[in-house]
Design a protein around this motif. Structure first.
Motif, PDB file in Angstrom:
ATOM      1  N   ASP A   7       0.805  -1.223   0.000  1.00  0.00           N
ATOM      2  CA  ASP A   7       0.000   0.000   0.000  1.00  0.00           C
ATOM      3  C   ASP A   7       0.839   1.274   0.000  1.00  0.00           C
ATOM      4  OD1 ASP A   7      -2.173  -1.665   0.063  1.00  0.00           O
ATOM      5  OD2 ASP A   7      -2.740  -1.219   2.141  1.00  0.00           O
ATOM      6  N   ALA A   8       2.146   1.147  -0.078  1.00  0.00           N
ATOM      7  CA  ALA A   8       3.016   2.327  -0.062  1.00  0.00           C
ATOM      8  C   ALA A   8       2.610   3.276  -1.188  1.00  0.00           C
ATOM      9  CB  ALA A   8       4.472   1.921  -0.198  1.00  0.00           C
ATOM     10  N   PRO A   9       2.425   4.546  -0.871  1.00  0.00           N
ATOM     11  CA  PRO A   9       1.948   5.503  -1.879  1.00  0.00           C
ATOM     12  C   PRO A   9       2.902   5.676  -3.060  1.00  0.00           C
ATOM     13  CG  PRO A   9       1.839   6.461   0.324  1.00  0.00           C
ATOM     14  CD  PRO A   9       2.536   5.148   0.450  1.00  0.00           C
ATOM     15  N   ALA A  10       4.198   5.646  -2.801  1.00  0.00           N
ATOM     16  CA  ALA A  10       5.156   5.909  -3.882  1.00  0.00           C
ATOM     17  C   ALA A  10       6.513   5.311  -3.528  1.00  0.00           C
ATOM     18  CB  ALA A  10       5.288   7.412  -4.114  1.00  0.00           C
ATOM     19  N   LEU A  11       6.695   4.029  -3.832  1.00  0.00           N
ATOM     20  CA  LEU A  11       8.002   3.426  -3.586  1.00  0.00           C
ATOM     21  C   LEU A  11       9.040   4.180  -4.408  1.00  0.00           C
ATOM     22  CD1 LEU A  11       7.073  -0.358  -3.561  1.00  0.00           C
ATOM     23  CD2 LEU A  11       7.883   1.004  -1.624  1.00  0.00           C
ATOM     24  N   ASN A  12      10.102   4.596  -3.753  1.00  0.00           N
ATOM     25  CA  ASN A  12      11.108   5.421  -4.401  1.00  0.00           C
ATOM     26  C   ASN A  12      11.858   4.611  -5.463  1.00  0.00           C
ATOM     27  OD1 ASN A  12      13.477   6.994  -4.956  1.00  0.00           O
ATOM     28  ND2 ASN A  12      13.066   8.115  -3.073  1.00  0.00           N
ATOM     29  N   PRO A  13      11.860   5.088  -6.706  1.00  0.00           N
ATOM     30  CA  PRO A  13      12.572   4.338  -7.740  1.00  0.00           C
ATOM     31  C   PRO A  13      14.075   4.248  -7.475  1.00  0.00           C
ATOM     32  CG  PRO A  13      11.792   6.452  -8.600  1.00  0.00           C
ATOM     33  CD  PRO A  13      11.222   6.297  -7.222  1.00  0.00           C
ATOM     34  N   ASP A  14      14.622   5.180  -6.710  1.00  0.00           N
ATOM     35  CA  ASP A  14      16.049   5.160  -6.388  1.00  0.00           C
ATOM     36  C   ASP A  14      16.408   4.103  -5.344  1.00  0.00           C
ATOM     37  OD1 ASP A  14      16.590   7.127  -8.225  1.00  0.00           O
ATOM     38  OD2 ASP A  14      16.693   8.751  -6.749  1.00  0.00           O
ATOM     39  N   ARG A  15      15.411   3.380  -4.829  1.00  0.00           N
ATOM     40  CA  ARG A  15      15.708   2.325  -3.852  1.00  0.00           C
ATOM     41  C   ARG A  15      16.573   1.242  -4.475  1.00  0.00           C
ATOM     42  NH1 ARG A  15      10.882   1.173  -5.954  1.00  0.00           N
ATOM     43  NH2 ARG A  15      10.142  -0.973  -6.097  1.00  0.00           N
ATOM     44  N   THR A  16      16.523   1.111  -5.801  1.00  0.00           N
ATOM     45  CA  THR A  16      17.349   0.100  -6.461  1.00  0.00           C
ATOM     46  C   THR A  16      18.831   0.449  -6.417  1.00  0.00           C
ATOM     47  OG1 THR A  16      17.041   1.131  -8.622  1.00  0.00           O
ATOM     48  CG2 THR A  16      15.481  -0.615  -8.004  1.00  0.00           C
ATOM     49  N   LEU A  17      19.157   1.673  -5.997  1.00  0.00           N
ATOM     50  CA  LEU A  17      20.558   2.066  -5.826  1.00  0.00           C
ATOM     51  C   LEU A  17      21.131   1.525  -4.519  1.00  0.00           C
ATOM     52  CD1 LEU A  17      20.252   5.793  -6.974  1.00  0.00           C
ATOM     53  CD2 LEU A  17      21.173   3.871  -8.289  1.00  0.00           C
ATOM     54  N   ILE A  18      20.273   0.981  -3.660  1.00  0.00           N
ATOM     55  CA  ILE A  18      20.725   0.408  -2.391  1.00  0.00           C
ATOM     56  C   ILE A  18      21.384  -0.933  -2.697  1.00  0.00           C
ATOM     57  CG2 ILE A  18      20.030  -0.427  -0.115  1.00  0.00           C
ATOM     58  CD1 ILE A  18      17.572   1.514  -0.391  1.00  0.00           C
ATOM     59  N   LYS A  19      22.631  -1.042  -2.325  1.00  0.00           N
ATOM     60  CA  LYS A  19      23.406  -2.259  -2.586  1.00  0.00           C
ATOM     61  C   LYS A  19      24.034  -2.724  -1.288  1.00  0.00           C
ATOM     62  CE  LYS A  19      23.230  -1.523  -7.166  1.00  0.00           C
ATOM     63  NZ  LYS A  19      21.984  -1.831  -7.756  1.00  0.00           N
ATOM     64  N   GLY A  20      24.412  -3.973  -1.251  1.00  0.00           N
ATOM     65  CA  GLY A  20      25.129  -4.489  -0.101  1.00  0.00           C
ATOM     66  C   GLY A  20      24.475  -5.720   0.482  1.00  0.00           C
ATOM     67  N   VAL A  21      25.062  -6.160   1.592  1.00  0.00           N
ATOM     68  CA  VAL A  21      24.635  -7.407   2.226  1.00  0.00           C
ATOM     69  C   VAL A  21      23.876  -7.095   3.510  1.00  0.00           C
ATOM     70  CG1 VAL A  21      25.440  -9.560   3.266  1.00  0.00           C
ATOM     71  CG2 VAL A  21      26.608  -8.635   1.258  1.00  0.00           C
ATOM     72  N   CYS A  49      21.706  -9.543   6.424  1.00  0.00           N
ATOM     73  CA  CYS A  49      21.354 -10.902   6.826  1.00  0.00           C
ATOM     74  C   CYS A  49      22.019 -11.942   5.912  1.00  0.00           C
ATOM     75  CB  CYS A  49      19.845 -11.095   6.854  1.00  0.00           C
ATOM     76  SG  CYS A  49      19.002 -10.021   8.026  1.00  0.00           S
ATOM     77  N   GLY A  50      23.242 -11.641   5.478  1.00  0.00           N
ATOM     78  CA  GLY A  50      24.002 -12.578   4.662  1.00  0.00           C
ATOM     79  C   GLY A  50      23.584 -12.683   3.210  1.00  0.00           C
ATOM     80  N   VAL A  51      22.692 -11.790   2.769  1.00  0.00           N
ATOM     81  CA  VAL A  51      22.188 -11.846   1.400  1.00  0.00           C
ATOM     82  C   VAL A  51      22.358 -10.469   0.749  1.00  0.00           C
ATOM     83  CG1 VAL A  51      20.127 -12.240  -0.017  1.00  0.00           C
ATOM     84  CG2 VAL A  51      20.479 -13.586   2.047  1.00  0.00           C
ATOM     85  N   ARG A  52      22.789 -10.456  -0.504  1.00  0.00           N
ATOM     86  CA  ARG A  52      22.888  -9.195  -1.246  1.00  0.00           C
ATOM     87  C   ARG A  52      21.483  -8.695  -1.557  1.00  0.00           C
ATOM     88  NH1 ARG A  52      26.537  -6.504  -2.515  1.00  0.00           N
ATOM     89  NH2 ARG A  52      28.631  -7.108  -2.000  1.00  0.00           N
ATOM     90  N   VAL A  53      21.178  -7.465  -1.129  1.00  0.00           N
ATOM     91  CA  VAL A  53      19.824  -6.936  -1.328  1.00  0.00           C
ATOM     92  C   VAL A  53      19.478  -6.811  -2.803  1.00  0.00           C
ATOM     93  CG1 VAL A  53      19.645  -5.754   0.891  1.00  0.00           C
ATOM     94  CG2 VAL A  53      20.550  -4.521  -1.050  1.00  0.00           C
ATOM     95  N   GLU A  54      20.457  -6.506  -3.624  1.00  0.00           N
ATOM     96  CA  GLU A  54      20.180  -6.342  -5.053  1.00  0.00           C
ATOM     97  C   GLU A  54      19.875  -7.666  -5.749  1.00  0.00           C
ATOM     98  OE1 GLU A  54      24.768  -5.963  -4.665  1.00  0.00           O
ATOM     99  OE2 GLU A  54      23.015  -5.516  -3.429  1.00  0.00           O
ATOM    100  N   ASP A  55      20.184  -8.793  -5.107  1.00  0.00           N
ATOM    101  CA  ASP A  55      19.934 -10.107  -5.695  1.00  0.00           C
ATOM    102  C   ASP A  55      18.630 -10.756  -5.231  1.00  0.00           C
ATOM    103  OD1 ASP A  55      22.346  -9.866  -7.014  1.00  0.00           O
ATOM    104  OD2 ASP A  55      23.460 -11.076  -5.568  1.00  0.00           O
ATOM    105  N   ILE A  56      17.929 -10.125  -4.305  1.00  0.00           N
ATOM    106  CA  ILE A  56      16.669 -10.689  -3.805  1.00  0.00           C
ATOM    107  C   ILE A  56      15.609 -10.538  -4.897  1.00  0.00           C
ATOM    108  CG2 ILE A  56      14.842 -10.489  -2.068  1.00  0.00           C
ATOM    109  CD1 ILE A  56      17.040  -9.389  -0.154  1.00  0.00           C
ATOM    110  N   GLU A  57      14.976 -11.641  -5.256  1.00  0.00           N
ATOM    111  CA  GLU A  57      14.030 -11.628  -6.373  1.00  0.00           C
ATOM    112  C   GLU A  57      12.611 -11.271  -5.965  1.00  0.00           C
ATOM    113  OE1 GLU A  57      14.336 -15.111  -8.791  1.00  0.00           O
ATOM    114  OE2 GLU A  57      16.505 -14.868  -9.021  1.00  0.00           O
ATOM    115  N   GLU A  58      12.198 -11.615  -4.752  1.00  0.00           N
ATOM    116  CA  GLU A  58      10.828 -11.355  -4.304  1.00  0.00           C
ATOM    117  C   GLU A  58      10.725  -9.880  -3.897  1.00  0.00           C
ATOM    118  OE1 GLU A  58       7.271 -10.941  -3.142  1.00  0.00           O
ATOM    119  OE2 GLU A  58       8.670 -10.727  -1.487  1.00  0.00           O
TER     120      GLU A  58
END
Length: 119
Positions: free
Chosen positions: A63-77, A79-88
């Motif tokens: 329900d978020a009004p406007a997910l920021n398109p720049d969130r995809t610039l967030i990179k790194g690990v 909980c042991g997982v690269r955020v940019e590689d999470i598919e869901e």
């Protein structure tokens, strides 16, 4: 396939942990809220309502009004997982928020956390 447990957790049950993590490192609740507003597009009033009504994580992001398109610039690990590689998408958004709160607690400047001037 069963949903991950965090999807059904209320956002207000995790939010105090975000704030506490930030405050332990000398940061503020206002900075945590600024990150949430940047990421989701929620206003302060909408965030307050969500914290009162027990909205779950899945609904919080759906329900978020406007997910920021720049969130995809967030990179790194996180909980042991690269955020940019999470598919869901919902899990990725949750981990984006986790990563930004981590960056806040590590002392990064807000303009870097909010990916200002980064492309």
């Amino acid at each position: 396939m069963t949903k991950h447990r965090i999807y059904t957790m209320s956002f207000n049950s995790v939010y105090p942990h975000y704030v506490a993590k930030a405050e332990r490192k000398g940061r503020t609740k206002q900075e945590v809220d600024e990150i949430i507003r940047w990421l989701t597009g929620y206003t302060d009033e909408e965030l307050a309502t969500i914290l009162e009504d027990g909205t779950d994580f899945e609904t919080f992001f759906a329900d978020a009004p406007a997910l920021n398109p720049d969130r995809t610039l967030i990179k790194g690990v996180i909980c042991g997982v690269r955020v940019e590689d999470i598919e869901e998408p919902t899990m990725q958004n949750i981990r984006y928020l986790d990563k930004q709160v981590d960056e806040l607690a590590k002392g990064k400047k807000m303009e870097k956390i909010l990916r200002q001037g980064v492309k």
